[in-house]
Design a protein around this motif. Structure first.
Motif, PDB file in Angstrom:
ATOM      1  N   LEU A 280       4.009  14.763 -31.092  1.00 34.09           N
ATOM      2  CA  LEU A 280       4.727  15.481 -30.473  1.00 34.09           C
ATOM      3  C   LEU A 280       5.782  16.002 -31.274  1.00 34.09           C
ATOM      4  N   GLY A 281       7.038  16.828 -30.237  1.00 33.03           N
ATOM      5  CA  GLY A 281       7.575  18.058 -30.806  1.00 33.03           C
ATOM      6  C   GLY A 281       8.629  17.461 -29.775  1.00 33.03           C
ATOM      7  N   VAL A 282       9.758  16.357 -30.037  1.00 33.83           N
ATOM      8  CA  VAL A 282      10.812  16.654 -29.336  1.00 33.83           C
ATOM      9  C   VAL A 282      12.133  17.469 -29.403  1.00 33.83           C
ATOM     10  N   ILE A 283      12.670  18.439 -28.386  1.00 31.23           N
ATOM     11  CA  ILE A 283      13.970  19.248 -28.371  1.00 31.23           C
ATOM     12  C   ILE A 283      14.862  18.767 -26.961  1.00 31.23           C
ATOM     13  N   VAL A 284      15.554  18.044 -27.923  1.00 30.65           N
ATOM     14  CA  VAL A 284      17.385  17.614 -27.398  1.00 30.65           C
ATOM     15  C   VAL A 284      17.882  18.566 -27.316  1.00 30.65           C
ATOM     16  N   TRP A 285      18.629  19.145 -26.068  1.00 29.68           N
ATOM     17  CA  TRP A 285      19.226  20.457 -25.113  1.00 29.68           C
ATOM     18  C   TRP A 285      20.363  20.211 -25.646  1.00 29.68           C
ATOM     19  N   THR A 286      20.634  18.805 -25.973  1.00 27.12           N
ATOM     20  CA  THR A 286      21.822  18.694 -25.643  1.00 27.12           C
ATOM     21  C   THR A 286      22.492  17.537 -25.522  1.00 27.12           C
ATOM     22  N   ASP A 287      23.693  16.691 -25.970  1.00 27.53           N
ATOM     23  CA  ASP A 287      23.727  15.263 -26.214  1.00 27.53           C
ATOM     24  C   ASP A 287      25.015  14.623 -25.002  1.00 27.53           C
ATOM     25  N   ASP A 288      24.403  14.787 -24.197  1.00 25.11           N
ATOM     26  CA  ASP A 288      24.608  14.821 -22.291  1.00 25.11           C
ATOM     27  C   ASP A 288      23.253  13.158 -22.516  1.00 25.11           C
ATOM     28  N   PRO A 289      23.901  12.458 -21.785  1.00 28.16           N
ATOM     29  CA  PRO A 289      22.173  11.728 -21.857  1.00 28.16           C
ATOM     30  C   PRO A 289      21.298  12.155 -20.705  1.00 28.16           C
ATOM     31  N   GLU A 290      22.778  12.140 -19.283  1.00 35.37           N
ATOM     32  CA  GLU A 290      21.789  13.182 -18.350  1.00 35.37           C
ATOM     33  C   GLU A 290      20.954  13.733 -18.409  1.00 35.37           C
ATOM     34  N   VAL A 291      20.688  14.781 -19.878  1.00 34.23           N
ATOM     35  CA  VAL A 291      19.750  16.067 -19.602  1.00 34.23           C
ATOM     36  C   VAL A 291      18.608  15.796 -20.755  1.00 34.23           C
ATOM     37  N   ASP A 292      17.612  15.485 -20.141  1.00 31.71           N
ATOM     38  CA  ASP A 292      16.346  15.148 -20.628  1.00 31.71           C
ATOM     39  C   ASP A 292      15.730  16.250 -21.821  1.00 31.71           C
ATOM     40  N   PRO A 293      15.117  15.214 -22.252  1.00 30.49           N
ATOM     41  CA  PRO A 293      14.767  16.039 -24.036  1.00 30.49           C
ATOM     42  C   PRO A 293      13.045  17.331 -23.228  1.00 30.49           C
ATOM     43  N   THR A 294      13.423  18.445 -23.735  1.00 30.18           N
ATOM     44  CA  THR A 294      11.497  18.430 -23.471  1.00 30.18           C
ATOM     45  C   THR A 294      10.411  17.946 -25.067  1.00 30.18           C
ATOM     46  N   VAL A 295       9.562  17.185 -24.553  1.00 30.90           N
ATOM     47  CA  VAL A 295       8.533  16.558 -25.119  1.00 30.90           C
ATOM     48  C   VAL A 295       7.193  17.721 -25.173  1.00 30.90           C
TER      49      VAL A 295
END
Length: 137
Positions: free
Chosen positions: A3-18
């Motif tokens: 799995l690759g997890v992309i965290v776009w921002t530190d905003d907890p409302e924005v889900d990462p892409t997996v």
């Protein structure tokens, strides 16, 4: 499964892409291309244009090491987008997959990643965030 997890921002409302793939080399390339395309298409990331201009584009990535070098340069240049890779063991089940174990591992890995990115968060607020995540192949 990897799995690759992309965290776009530190905003907890924005889900990462997996993103998932059986091949870690293919997965790293897909993660890097996904990030590259997002940076290219968005002005939300400060310094993205300069980063993209000073690092080789995907068409110049010949070897897996080229992808790794680009991802490391990204990690050094900015805290977000951030990425991580995880190996999920796959055993059992009619199709060879123990879905319960995979789901449990994925939930744990994503929750652990969220907690490292948001040190003030309490466990009760992290528990309900997994519903918006998706797997792509």
């Amino acid at each position: 499964m990897f799995l690759g997890v992309i965290v776009w921002t530190d905003d907890p409302e924005v889900d990462p892409t997996v993103i998932a793939d059986r091949n870690p080399v293919v997965l790293a390339r897909v993660v890097a291309i996904t990030i590259h395309e997002t940076l290219e298409d968005s002005e939300a990331y400060a310094g993205a244009t300069e980063f993209l201009q000073s690092n080789p584009p995907p068409q110049d990535w010949v070897l897996p090491e080229d992808v790794d070098a680009w991802l490391e340069a990204l990690r050094e240049a900015t805290p977000h987008p951030a990425y991580s890779f995880h190996h999920v063991p796959m055993t059992g089940g009619a199709d060879g997959t123990n879905h319960t174990a995979v789901n449990r591992y994925l939930q744990h890995a994503l929750q652990e990643r969220e907690e490292t990115l948001t040190p003030d968060s309490s466990p009760s607020t992290d528990a309900g965030r997994s519903s918006g995540r998706h797997l792509a192949r």
